[in-house]
Write an enzyme that holds these catalytic residues in place. Structure first.
Site, PDB file in Angstrom:
ATOM      1  N   THR A 159      49.360  56.618 -14.986  1.00 35.38           N
ATOM      2  CA  THR A 159      50.342  56.304 -13.948  1.00 35.38           C
ATOM      3  C   THR A 159      49.919  55.023 -13.236  1.00 35.38           C
ATOM      4  OG1 THR A 159      50.784  58.647 -13.671  1.00 35.38           O
ATOM      5  CG2 THR A 159      51.494  57.205 -11.876  1.00 35.38           C
ATOM      6  N   ASN A 181      31.607  32.118 -12.856  1.00 36.53           N
ATOM      7  CA  ASN A 181      31.487  32.856 -11.603  1.00 36.53           C
ATOM      8  C   ASN A 181      30.222  32.539 -10.818  1.00 36.53           C
ATOM      9  OD1 ASN A 181      30.876  34.339 -14.135  1.00 36.53           O
ATOM     10  ND2 ASN A 181      29.806  35.720 -12.764  1.00 36.53           N
ATOM     11  N   CYS A 207      20.699  40.871  -9.717  1.00 32.97           N
ATOM     12  CA  CYS A 207      21.408  41.463 -10.842  1.00 32.97           C
ATOM     13  C   CYS A 207      21.799  42.879 -10.457  1.00 32.97           C
ATOM     14  CB  CYS A 207      20.484  41.460 -12.045  1.00 32.97           C
ATOM     15  SG  CYS A 207      21.238  42.148 -13.492  1.00 32.97           S
ATOM     16  N   SER A 218      41.811  39.117 -11.992  1.00 41.73           N
ATOM     17  CA  SER A 218      41.472  40.268 -11.163  1.00 41.73           C
ATOM     18  C   SER A 218      41.868  39.996  -9.718  1.00 41.73           C
ATOM     19  CB  SER A 218      39.964  40.518 -11.253  1.00 41.73           C
ATOM     20  OG  SER A 218      39.600  41.557 -10.388  1.00 41.73           O
ATOM     21  N   HIS A 274      40.962  41.202  -6.769  1.00 40.47           N
ATOM     22  CA  HIS A 274      40.044  41.143  -5.622  1.00 40.47           C
ATOM     23  C   HIS A 274      39.315  39.812  -5.490  1.00 40.47           C
ATOM     24  CE1 HIS A 274      35.909  41.919  -7.385  1.00 40.47           C
ATOM     25  NE2 HIS A 274      36.620  42.360  -8.402  1.00 40.47           N
ATOM     26  N   GLY A 316      39.484  42.947 -13.877  1.00 39.31           N
ATOM     27  CA  GLY A 316      39.128  41.884 -14.816  1.00 39.31           C
ATOM     28  C   GLY A 316      38.317  42.390 -15.993  1.00 39.31           C
ATOM     29  N   SER A 317      37.389  43.309 -15.738  1.00 35.82           N
ATOM     30  CA  SER A 317      36.534  43.807 -16.822  1.00 35.82           C
ATOM     31  C   SER A 317      37.369  44.491 -17.899  1.00 35.82           C
ATOM     32  CB  SER A 317      35.501  44.795 -16.283  1.00 35.82           C
ATOM     33  OG  SER A 317      34.684  44.171 -15.329  1.00 35.82           O
ATOM     34  N   GLN A 340      37.817  33.894 -12.087  1.00 34.46           N
ATOM     35  CA  GLN A 340      37.436  33.026 -10.962  1.00 34.46           C
ATOM     36  C   GLN A 340      38.475  31.936 -10.685  1.00 34.46           C
ATOM     37  OE1 GLN A 340      34.858  33.168  -8.740  1.00 34.46           O
ATOM     38  NE2 GLN A 340      34.130  35.071  -9.667  1.00 34.46           N
TER      39      GLN A 340
HETATM   40  C1  LIG Z   1      34.587  39.460 -11.148  1.00 33.36           C
HETATM   41  C2  LIG Z   1      34.669  38.958 -12.524  1.00 33.36           C
HETATM   42  C3  LIG Z   1      35.001  39.802 -13.596  1.00 33.36           C
HETATM   43  C4  LIG Z   1      35.194  41.285 -13.410  1.00 33.36           C
HETATM   44  O1  LIG Z   1      36.371  41.598 -12.714  1.00 33.36           O
HETATM   45  P1  LIG Z   1      36.498  43.060 -12.064  1.00 33.36           P
HETATM   46  O2  LIG Z   1      37.912  43.107 -11.557  1.00 33.36           O
HETATM   47  O3  LIG Z   1      35.500  43.131 -10.979  1.00 33.36           O
HETATM   48  O4  LIG Z   1      36.270  44.047 -13.151  1.00 33.36           O
HETATM   49  C5  LIG Z   1      35.115  39.259 -14.845  1.00 33.36           C
HETATM   50  N1  LIG Z   1      34.915  37.944 -15.062  1.00 33.36           N
HETATM   51  C6  LIG Z   1      34.599  37.094 -14.063  1.00 33.36           C
HETATM   52  C7  LIG Z   1      34.414  35.651 -14.367  1.00 33.36           C
HETATM   53  C8  LIG Z   1      34.449  37.577 -12.770  1.00 33.36           C
HETATM   54  O5  LIG Z   1      34.124  36.726 -11.795  1.00 33.36           O
END
Ligand SMILES: *Cc1c(COP(=O)(O)O)cnc(C)c1O
Length: 397
Positions: free
Chosen positions: A237, A151, A324, A199, A201, A70-71, A179
């Site tokens: 890759t 989140n 944090c 994301s 996970h 996600g980042s 989220q």
């Molecule tokens: C977890 C999260 C991210 C980051 O995602 P990652 O896959 O951990 O880099 C970004 N935005 C929100 C709102 C999140 O909850």
């Protein structure tokens, strides 16, 4: 009893996703860019995964870019819109004060490069309105980036309304849907979203893999340079096992969404109904415009960290808005953005539940928290002052 109630931080992988990944690692180890048949079989898996992600977002497969989470997707979306804006002399961006740091820190980087960012204040209920977004629009607005669901407190923004507004004003619209994806229905067409981050996970897929959805015609800049993977927009890759695991988890989450939503909402309500009985406590964020499984409370006069450690002793894994990653003692920027004072924001507790949780687990939480809060208050100097009337209560009894 062990209760995992930190699903907003990350989720346990689903059996389906794990099996899909193992099959991929055993049988599809080729490089999708290789011309031989081992490579081409892997390429077929990549195509399938892209189709699955596109289908459940109501997108076209050519609009799906696989990223390392996600980042990365947030960074690429924002930097891309900024670069496109800059070429037209537009250097203004609209966002909110309570975005994820992947968004906020990217915006801060752009501010150092001469961009101006309007951070909309969030109301006490954890929401902003489309009208507030409209009022912030300028001639030189290059991007509007507003998260789908928060989140920490779980509130869901009026994304379709904001999307319609952006389309009308011809401003690119990005949403961090990390989220929301896999938990509530997302339709990039109906919501008129131009770019979206998700994301794996956060919906029972593997870590380190995500998607940037970018509508046809959006010009992307590369965050990672190298080979021509992902149509030249994301080199390296492909992490095929993770990508197929994500697709399997996404399909499963979306197919079971209605059923899960009902179950998870019932668990959430059980938590809210139990915890709101604690004196001087409050649920943060709107009661109804929220994710099925996210609950965030503050309890006046305590420290969230101590609460978490004592909950952990009782087998409950939760999170505090004030915890944090940098280890700093600053309270959560999300809670502060809602107008909650510093010292009160420290007493926060986030419980995020999912379809693997049970009503018995919620009962264990509801039975454990009040005693711990009372115990912590009894040794809190702040609580002492509140009791003696030397300090004013922020919350109602
Ligand atoms: C977890 C999260 C991210 C980051 O995602 P990652 O896959 O951990 O880099 C970004 N935005 C929100 C709102 C999140 O909850």
């Amino acid at each position: 009893m062990y209760v995992y109630a930190d699903n907003a931080a990350t989720t346990k992988m689903s059996e389906t996703a794990m099996k899909t990944m193992i099959d991929c690692m055993e049988n599809y180890y080729g490089n999708p860019s290789s011309l031989h048949s081992v490579g081409q079989e892997a390429a077929t898996k990549l195509v399938e995964a892209r189709e699955i992600m596109a289908r459940y977002l109501h997108a076209n497969p050519s609009e799906i870019y696989f990223t390392a989470g996600g980042s990365e997707a947030d960074n690429q979306a924002i930097l891309s819109a900024a670069a496109a804006g800059e070429r037209k002399g537009k250097k203004h961006i609209i966002s909110t004060t309570f975005e994820h740091h992947a968004v906020l820190h990217t915006l801060q980087k752009l501010e150092k490069q001469g961009f101006e960012v309007t951070y909309l204040d969030v109301h006490r209920n954890g929401l902003i309105t489309a009208k507030e977004v409209a009022d912030a629009v300028r001639e030189d607005t290059a991007l509007i980036t507003i998260m789908y669901a928060n989140n920490e407190i779980g509130t869901i923004q009026p994304i379709a309304e904001i999307g319609a507004l952006c389309r009308e004003k011809k401003i690119p619209f990005h949403t961090d849907a990390v989220q929301a994806a896999g938990h509530i229905p997302i339709d990039v067409e109906a919501d008129q979203i131009d770019m979206l981050s998700l994301s794996a996970h956060k919906f029972h897929g593997p870590k380190g893999v995500g998607v940037l959805y970018a509508r046809k015609g959006m010009q992307l800049v590369n965050v990672i340079e190298g080979g021509a993977q992902e149509r030249g927009k994301r080199a390296g890759t492909e992490n095929l096992p993770a990508i197929v695991g994500m697709a399997a988890a996404f399909r499963e989450s979306c197919e079971n969404m209605e059923k899960n939503k009902e179950k998870i909402t019932a668990l959430r309500e059980q938590l809210i109904n139990g915890l709101e009985k604690i004196p001087y406590s409050v649920l943060n964020g709107d009661r109804t415009h929220r994710l099925p499984g996210t609950v965030n409370f503050i309890f006046e006069g305590i420290e969230g960290e101590s609460l978490l450690l004592l909950l952990d002793d009782k087998g409950i894994a939760a999170s505090s808005g004030s915890a944090c990653t940098s280890g700093s003692l600053d309270p959560s920027h999300v809670l502060l953005s809602l107008g909650i004072p510093h010292e009160v924001a420290h007493g926060s507790l986030r419980l995020s539940v999912g379809e693997y949780n049970t009503p018995e687990e919620m009962e264990h939480i509801v039975n454990s928290v009040p005693g711990i809060v009372e115990y912590l208050r009894n040794m809190s100097p702040v609580w002492e002052e509140l009791k003696k009337g030397e300090r004013k209560h922020f919350l109602q009894k």
